[in-house]
Write a protein that holds these residues in place. Sequence first.
Motif, mmCIF file in Angstrom:
data_model
loop_
_atom_site.group_PDB
_atom_site.id
_atom_site.type_symbol
_atom_site.label_atom_id
_atom_site.label_comp_id
_atom_site.label_asym_id
_atom_site.label_seq_id
_atom_site.Cartn_x
_atom_site.Cartn_y
_atom_site.Cartn_z
ATOM 1 N N ALA B 90 0.804 -1.222 0.000
ATOM 2 C CA ALA B 90 0.000 0.000 0.000
ATOM 3 C C ALA B 90 0.841 1.278 0.000
ATOM 4 C CB ALA B 90 -0.943 0.005 1.194
ATOM 5 N N ASN B 91 1.997 1.241 0.646
ATOM 6 C CA ASN B 91 2.799 2.465 0.701
ATOM 7 C C ASN B 91 3.226 2.934 -0.678
ATOM 8 O OD1 ASN B 91 2.786 3.038 3.431
ATOM 9 N ND2 ASN B 91 4.435 1.570 3.843
ATOM 10 N N PHE B 92 3.337 1.990 -1.601
ATOM 11 C CA PHE B 92 3.657 2.390 -2.969
ATOM 12 C C PHE B 92 2.413 2.410 -3.861
ATOM 13 C CE2 PHE B 92 4.781 1.333 -7.365
ATOM 14 C CZ PHE B 92 5.548 2.438 -7.672
ATOM 15 N N LEU B 93 1.706 1.263 -3.912
ATOM 16 C CA LEU B 93 0.577 1.167 -4.844
ATOM 17 C C LEU B 93 -0.536 2.138 -4.497
ATOM 18 C CD1 LEU B 93 -0.041 -2.539 -5.864
ATOM 19 C CD2 LEU B 93 1.101 -0.700 -7.094
ATOM 20 N N GLY B 94 -0.733 2.398 -3.200
ATOM 21 C CA GLY B 94 -1.805 3.311 -2.798
ATOM 22 C C GLY B 94 -1.680 4.664 -3.473
ATOM 23 N N PRO B 95 -0.588 5.378 -3.211
ATOM 24 C CA PRO B 95 -0.448 6.680 -3.867
ATOM 25 C C PRO B 95 -0.444 6.586 -5.386
ATOM 26 C CG PRO B 95 1.147 6.458 -2.100
ATOM 27 C CD PRO B 95 0.475 5.130 -2.221
ATOM 28 N N LEU B 97 -1.809 4.324 -7.538
ATOM 29 C CA LEU B 97 -3.135 4.099 -8.124
ATOM 30 C C LEU B 97 -4.035 5.302 -7.886
ATOM 31 C CD1 LEU B 97 -3.758 0.326 -7.358
ATOM 32 C CD2 LEU B 97 -2.993 1.383 -9.468
#
Lengths: 333, 465
Positions: B90-95, B97
């Motif tokens: 999430a720390n990468f894909l969250g921002p 996406l």
Amino acid sequence: MEQPFDLTLIWAGIIAFGVMMYVLMDGFDLGQGILFPFAPDEHHRDVMMNSVAPVWDGNETWLVLGGAGLLAAFPLVYAVFLPALYIGVFLLLAGLIFRGVAFEFRFKAKTSKYLWNWAFAGGSTVAAFAQGAVVGAYIQGFKTENFRYVGGALDWLTPFTVITGLGLVAGYALLGATWLIMKSEGSVQQWAYKLAPRLLLMVLVVFAVISVYTPFVDPLVKERWFSGFSAIWILPLLALYCAYIVFSSLRKQQEGMPFVATMGLFLFTYLGLLASKWPYMVPPNYTLYDAASAFESQLFLLLGFLFVIPIVLTYTAWTYWVFRGKVKAGGYH
Amino acid sequence: MELDPLVLSRIQFAFVVCFHAIFPVFTIGLASFIAVLEALSFKTGNPVWQKLSKFWIQVFAVVFGMGVVSGIVMSFQFGTNWSNFAYATANFLGPVLSYEVITAFFLEAAFLGVLLFGRDKVPQGVHLFAAIMVATGTFISSFWILSANSLMQTPDGLELRNGMYHVVSWADALFTASFAYRFAHMALASFLTAALVVAGVSAWFILQKREFETNRKALSIALWMLLILAPLQVFIGDLHGLNTLKHQPMKVAAMEGNWQTSNGVPLLLFAIPDQDAQTNHFEVKVPNMASYVLTHDWNGEVPGLNEVAPEMQPPVFIVFWAFRVMVAMGLLMVLFSIWGLVLRVKGKYYQSTSFLQGLRLMSLSPFFAVLAGWVVTETGRAPWLIYGQMTHAQGVTPSLTGGMALFTLIGYIVVYALVFSAGVYYLLKVFRGGIEKANRPHEQDEVERAKRPFSAAHASLEGDN
Ligand code: HDD
Ligand code: HEM
Ligand code: HEM
């Protein structure tokens, strides 16, 4: 890690704001769909759909923005809620897809119009119910272990969440009816005037059930509301006051006030709910700080949000301004 | 039979994402095509360009609408079916996406309305600007999503702490080793999609003798684009493959159907890979060719699937054949681009019935190529979800049961089948209406109508008008 400022709190504020915007704005257009089967004839339905057609998709923007923001800022919420509400999420998405497509096609349809009517009504009602059930499931809390959801597929479906689901269906219908009072005239408006008080009554009953029931199931809520005098009691009182205004303004056949007061009713109830659960974001075990993502990730996305949210707000305001005034049936050809 | 939530989730994700992918890949290319038409119209004032633009904007509107609807489902799929994966990354894909969604919204809020409905209300220059911004925006959108995907193929810039990846370098994580190749390959795929659909539809109109001069111009542009892009795509695809060989050798071994690491490996034109027996049946091959393509040496060493245990190999049959479908489509495109050039030199590319009929069929080829390409990329990564770091089994939602996954899989298939057959049916009506209908003045009652993408199109759902 040392953080120069509390970004998690800022993000909690942004998400809370996004959810509120969503509930208020998509609420009244979902409401049109919920009321659709009860409308006396096709003319009423045309007016109802026209009254939200230019704004509904902008309203749904807030849901997607909120969903994306959750993954980025509070991944634990995303990773627990979605598996726990698996079937409900599917119903919500399917409902939203059907009604979205109905908006596009009903205006272009002739013989197949009744099909799109059903898609619109069914999709809206299912989506509203699923959202209400999500609220109920949040109040109930989730079975988690080591940051994972470990409950079953239908744990969320209890008598309580059915009540919250129906409650939100009634609530959105009320928002829809009062919106229609504001945007229509003649027989459509009179019809909405008749519906609104009954819907208000249903909403109040559900709120009462939830308020009585919640402290029993959740010791945290009980503690918060009943240990000594607490300033948060102002919230339900304000909500009740709003309900009274809805009622009296309906009696006086005012046009704008019922809608505004209904929004107030939603707002204060929502704040009351947040006050009950604070600071738990994935009850009963995890607070917003447990659920948060890394500081750098929150910061990285915040820059984008700060840029886009004002633009979305401006665009929204502009759409509503262009669209001000009463709606007529004048369908599409 | 035991219902496996993992297998069902993979099928479901593949179904939903394949469904989604065909729309954006078309809108990205079409947006640029429309911007070009608007620019030509602005510069030359020739009404032909505006006529074309009016028609293709309607097509764009409908396809864009379907892309948005199917995209929304995907942003929830990560959480429902791949929650362990979503949480860990999430720390990468969250921002990343989120930025994709934000880009789309920004576009829609600021420029899409002007492009679709503003032609008569804003100065022509502003309308052109909106067209350019929409085209740029679709590329920014694909930047984010391809960056996310590339990180899963060739992870970099992340560090695992307590079960969650943390970004240690945004630059490394956003621009991983496969990103540039994937972005270039995908951009070309989008342009090719637009070029071939425009060519096919124009050819069809010409065969029907409708709006001849206008459609001839569109066909001419599309053929020039095809002539440049199709060979370029083969070249970029080759580079992409070489890069994959470096970072994901087992994927390339599956693409080549090569079971044993060895020298002088043949290129297989046909084979039935048999994973249980770890061999191929019915091989038809070109000796030493694979070695030459992959190592530029007729006797070079090519890695084989025997380097990993059978359960760590990707599904060879699927990867092998998907790769061949993509390459076959690519070569067909090159063939048509050359055929078009030869006919043009002779001056009659718009008279050859067989060429025009062929183009009609070719308008489907980019969609096959794109889907096949994604299947190669994604299936070839198996069993890894994040290459070398997290497997599918580790990423799937732990509480998910086979029954739940089956329920939603069937559900999505039903919903998409209903909704999108209506969408495609409508799109075909817009095509049938053609340039003529798109340019007919219509008494639109301004007040009440939604400014939705679909309302840019004027066809009605039933009947012929
Ligand atoms: C951000 C990540 C991401 C992006 C941009 C894409 N995918 Fe993907 N894809 C996944 C993340 C992913 C995944 C979550 O990692 C999956 C789910 C299960 C799996 O095998 O990997 C996957 C699986 C998956 C599969 C099944 C593979 C298998 O059976 O092993 C296919 C065919 C595709 N995808 C196709 C696509 C297409 C056509 C895309 C383009 C639009 C695409 N993917 C973009
Ligand atoms: C797993 C992968 C993907 C996810 C989760 C995803 C998510 C989304 C979402 C949520 C939207 C709708 C935004 C809106 O409401 O306006 C969208 C639209 C879009 N997506 Fe994706 N997407 C994915 C793959 C892709 C790929 C591979 C591309 C292109 C290379 C792409 C390009 C676009 C574009 C250009 C749009 C704008 C709408 C359109 O043109 O149809 N997406 N996507
Ligand atoms: C003969 C020519 C081609 C070659 C050699 C080629 C090569 C490749 C390779 C090796 C991959 C997998 C990369 C990886 O997973 O690491 C790939 C993926 C892909 N290809 Fe092709 N390709 C060709 C033609 C085409 C054409 C004509 C299209 C579409 C119009 C296309 C669309 C795609 C797409 C969408 C992907 C998945 C995304 C990506 O990884 O870039 N390809 N291609």
